[in-house]
Design a protein around this motif. Structure first.
Motif, PDB file in Angstrom:
ATOM      1  N   VAL A 174       0.807  -1.145   0.156  1.00 50.71           N
ATOM      2  CA  VAL A 174      -0.106  -0.037   0.019  1.00 50.71           C
ATOM      3  C   VAL A 174       1.001   1.401   0.162  1.00 50.71           C
ATOM      4  CG1 VAL A 174      -1.623   1.427   1.557  1.00 50.71           C
ATOM      5  CG2 VAL A 174      -2.118  -1.160   1.335  1.00 50.71           C
ATOM      6  N   ARG A 175       1.975   1.432   0.855  1.00 55.13           N
ATOM      7  CA  ARG A 175       2.885   2.366   1.088  1.00 55.13           C
ATOM      8  C   ARG A 175       3.380   2.672  -0.329  1.00 55.13           C
ATOM      9  NH1 ARG A 175       6.299   2.195   6.213  1.00 55.13           N
ATOM     10  NH2 ARG A 175       6.316   4.298   5.925  1.00 55.13           N
ATOM     11  N   GLU A 176       4.157   1.697  -1.334  1.00 54.78           N
ATOM     12  CA  GLU A 176       4.951   1.540  -2.183  1.00 54.78           C
ATOM     13  C   GLU A 176       3.973   2.176  -3.322  1.00 54.78           C
ATOM     14  OE1 GLU A 176       7.335  -0.798  -5.502  1.00 54.78           O
ATOM     15  OE2 GLU A 176       7.598  -1.633  -3.303  1.00 54.78           O
ATOM     16  N   GLN A 177       2.704   1.646  -3.492  1.00 56.27           N
ATOM     17  CA  GLN A 177       1.717   2.089  -4.377  1.00 56.27           C
ATOM     18  C   GLN A 177       1.240   3.780  -4.199  1.00 56.27           C
ATOM     19  OE1 GLN A 177      -1.475  -1.147  -5.301  1.00 56.27           O
ATOM     20  NE2 GLN A 177      -0.432  -1.642  -3.554  1.00 56.27           N
ATOM     21  N   THR A 178       1.315   4.270  -3.085  1.00 60.92           N
ATOM     22  CA  THR A 178       0.955   5.434  -2.487  1.00 60.92           C
ATOM     23  C   THR A 178       2.150   6.355  -3.109  1.00 60.92           C
ATOM     24  OG1 THR A 178      -0.334   4.805  -0.661  1.00 60.92           O
ATOM     25  CG2 THR A 178       0.539   6.965  -0.750  1.00 60.92           C
ATOM     26  N   VAL A 179       3.298   5.976  -2.984  1.00 64.99           N
ATOM     27  CA  VAL A 179       4.413   6.747  -3.287  1.00 64.99           C
ATOM     28  C   VAL A 179       4.283   6.940  -4.819  1.00 64.99           C
ATOM     29  CG1 VAL A 179       6.912   6.834  -3.522  1.00 64.99           C
ATOM     30  CG2 VAL A 179       6.078   6.331  -1.494  1.00 64.99           C
ATOM     31  N   ARG A 180       4.142   5.830  -5.646  1.00 68.31           N
ATOM     32  CA  ARG A 180       4.168   5.919  -7.063  1.00 68.31           C
ATOM     33  C   ARG A 180       3.020   6.529  -7.585  1.00 68.31           C
ATOM     34  NH1 ARG A 180       3.243   0.762  -7.573  1.00 68.31           N
ATOM     35  NH2 ARG A 180       5.392   0.370  -7.648  1.00 68.31           N
ATOM     36  N   HIS A 181       1.868   6.717  -7.019  1.00 69.81           N
ATOM     37  CA  HIS A 181       0.678   7.280  -7.630  1.00 69.81           C
ATOM     38  C   HIS A 181       0.883   8.808  -7.045  1.00 69.81           C
ATOM     39  CE1 HIS A 181      -3.168   8.289  -9.031  1.00 69.81           C
ATOM     40  NE2 HIS A 181      -3.622   8.950  -7.761  1.00 69.81           N
ATOM     41  N   SER A 182       1.608   9.328  -6.035  1.00 71.01           N
ATOM     42  CA  SER A 182       1.934  10.558  -5.513  1.00 71.01           C
ATOM     43  C   SER A 182       2.669  11.021  -6.798  1.00 71.01           C
ATOM     44  CB  SER A 182       2.674  10.866  -4.307  1.00 71.01           C
ATOM     45  OG  SER A 182       1.827  10.205  -3.367  1.00 71.01           O
ATOM     46  N   LEU A 183       3.838  10.463  -7.277  1.00 70.62           N
ATOM     47  CA  LEU A 183       4.872  10.955  -8.182  1.00 70.62           C
ATOM     48  C   LEU A 183       3.975  10.852  -9.560  1.00 70.62           C
ATOM     49  CD1 LEU A 183       7.862   8.968  -7.071  1.00 70.62           C
ATOM     50  CD2 LEU A 183       7.402  11.376  -6.838  1.00 70.62           C
ATOM     51  N   GLN A 184       3.434  10.003  -9.970  1.00 71.65           N
ATOM     52  CA  GLN A 184       2.593   9.991 -11.335  1.00 71.65           C
ATOM     53  C   GLN A 184       1.503  11.190 -11.253  1.00 71.65           C
ATOM     54  OE1 GLN A 184       0.662   6.019 -10.851  1.00 71.65           O
ATOM     55  NE2 GLN A 184       2.425   5.152 -12.139  1.00 71.65           N
ATOM     56  N   GLY A 185       1.017  11.423 -10.038  1.00 72.35           N
ATOM     57  CA  GLY A 185       0.123  12.663 -10.033  1.00 72.35           C
ATOM     58  C   GLY A 185       0.836  14.021 -10.076  1.00 72.35           C
ATOM     59  N   LEU A 186       2.048  14.264  -9.634  1.00 78.13           N
ATOM     60  CA  LEU A 186       2.683  15.273  -9.853  1.00 78.13           C
ATOM     61  C   LEU A 186       2.929  15.602 -11.151  1.00 78.13           C
ATOM     62  CD1 LEU A 186       5.546  15.144  -6.803  1.00 78.13           C
ATOM     63  CD2 LEU A 186       3.933  17.111  -7.302  1.00 78.13           C
ATOM     64  N   LEU A 187       3.366  14.294 -12.017  1.00 81.66           N
ATOM     65  CA  LEU A 187       3.662  14.578 -13.433  1.00 81.66           C
ATOM     66  C   LEU A 187       2.412  15.240 -14.080  1.00 81.66           C
ATOM     67  CD1 LEU A 187       5.768  11.544 -14.178  1.00 81.66           C
ATOM     68  CD2 LEU A 187       6.619  13.927 -14.270  1.00 81.66           C
ATOM     69  N   ARG A 188       1.201  14.566 -13.746  1.00 81.56           N
ATOM     70  CA  ARG A 188      -0.168  14.995 -14.371  1.00 81.56           C
ATOM     71  C   ARG A 188      -0.398  16.436 -14.036  1.00 81.56           C
ATOM     72  NH1 ARG A 188      -1.559   9.695 -12.989  1.00 81.56           N
ATOM     73  NH2 ARG A 188      -2.553  10.532 -10.959  1.00 81.56           N
ATOM     74  N   PHE A 189      -0.167  16.793 -12.704  1.00 82.27           N
ATOM     75  CA  PHE A 189      -0.427  18.151 -12.091  1.00 82.27           C
ATOM     76  C   PHE A 189       0.472  19.193 -12.672  1.00 82.27           C
ATOM     77  CE2 PHE A 189      -0.759  21.159  -8.494  1.00 82.27           C
ATOM     78  CZ  PHE A 189      -1.910  21.410  -8.393  1.00 82.27           C
ATOM     79  N   LEU A 190       1.774  18.879 -13.084  1.00 78.99           N
ATOM     80  CA  LEU A 190       2.677  19.752 -13.730  1.00 78.99           C
ATOM     81  C   LEU A 190       2.524  19.902 -15.291  1.00 78.99           C
ATOM     82  CD1 LEU A 190       5.863  18.448 -11.861  1.00 78.99           C
ATOM     83  CD2 LEU A 190       4.815  20.733 -11.862  1.00 78.99           C
ATOM     84  N   GLU A 191       1.574  19.069 -15.746  1.00 74.77           N
ATOM     85  CA  GLU A 191       1.362  19.295 -17.257  1.00 74.77           C
ATOM     86  C   GLU A 191       0.609  20.606 -17.673  1.00 74.77           C
ATOM     87  OE1 GLU A 191      -0.360  15.697 -18.465  1.00 74.77           O
ATOM     88  OE2 GLU A 191       1.303  14.503 -18.740  1.00 74.77           O
TER      89      GLU A 191
END
Length: 165
Positions: free
Chosen positions: A148-165
């Motif tokens: 759960v924690r690893e998936q959360t870190v991954r989604h956080s970073l993926q979300g940052l990439l989307r948020f920065l677009e």
């Protein structure tokens, strides 16, 4: 003691986040609960991250969320610690308490205990915030605490990439 496994995939994601932040001349901060600093750990695995990473807040207790990030007691009492509203307040509080331009926050139930009605183990709320906009999400991940924690870190970073677009 088992922390979050910072895989090559997470380092690659963090590198891409750093490149996007540098291209826009932005600084990042994190406000983490269930990940215990795992997002900041992934980000700081990238050489040169001091150019685009300001700081991280690990606010595991409600008291630390209130004191360090200015999340209101009333909001926590009304919505619960694991809520999109609290995640948003955490990200906004991190921005206000740092020199960063963009923030990501995580709050969730990594397990194996802690589930409450309507919020099973694996429930995680996220927020990505900048001065003019905050976006929140709620997901439910499967697996043990580490997964759960690893998936959360991954989604956080993926979300940052989307948020920065």
């Amino acid at each position: 003691m088992k922390g979050i496994n910072v895989t090559n995939e997470l380092i690659d994601l963090a590198t891409r986040v750093g490149q996007a932040l540098q291209a826009k001349k932005l600084m990042l901060c994190t406000a983490e609960s269930c990940t215990g600093g795992g997002v900041a750990q992934a980000v700081t695995e990238v050489a040169g991250s001091s150019e685009w990473f300001d700081c991280g807040f690990v606010t595991y207790s409600n008291t630390s969320k209130m004191e360090m990030l200015n999340v209101s007691y009333a909001l926590i009492a009304q919505m619960g610690t694991v809520s999109e509203e609290v995640a948003g307040a955490m990200a906004e509080g991190a921005l206000a308490s740092s020199n960063a331009d963009i923030a990501v926050s995580t709050t969730g139930i990594a397990g194996p205990t802690g589930a409450v009605a309507g919020k099973p183990v694996g429930t995680v709320c996220f927020a990505w915030s900048r001065a003019d906009h905050t976006h929140t999400e709620r997901l439910v991940f499967q697996g043990d605490r580490a997964a759960v924690r690893e998936q959360t870190v991954r989604h956080s970073l993926q979300g940052l990439l989307r948020f920065l677009e």
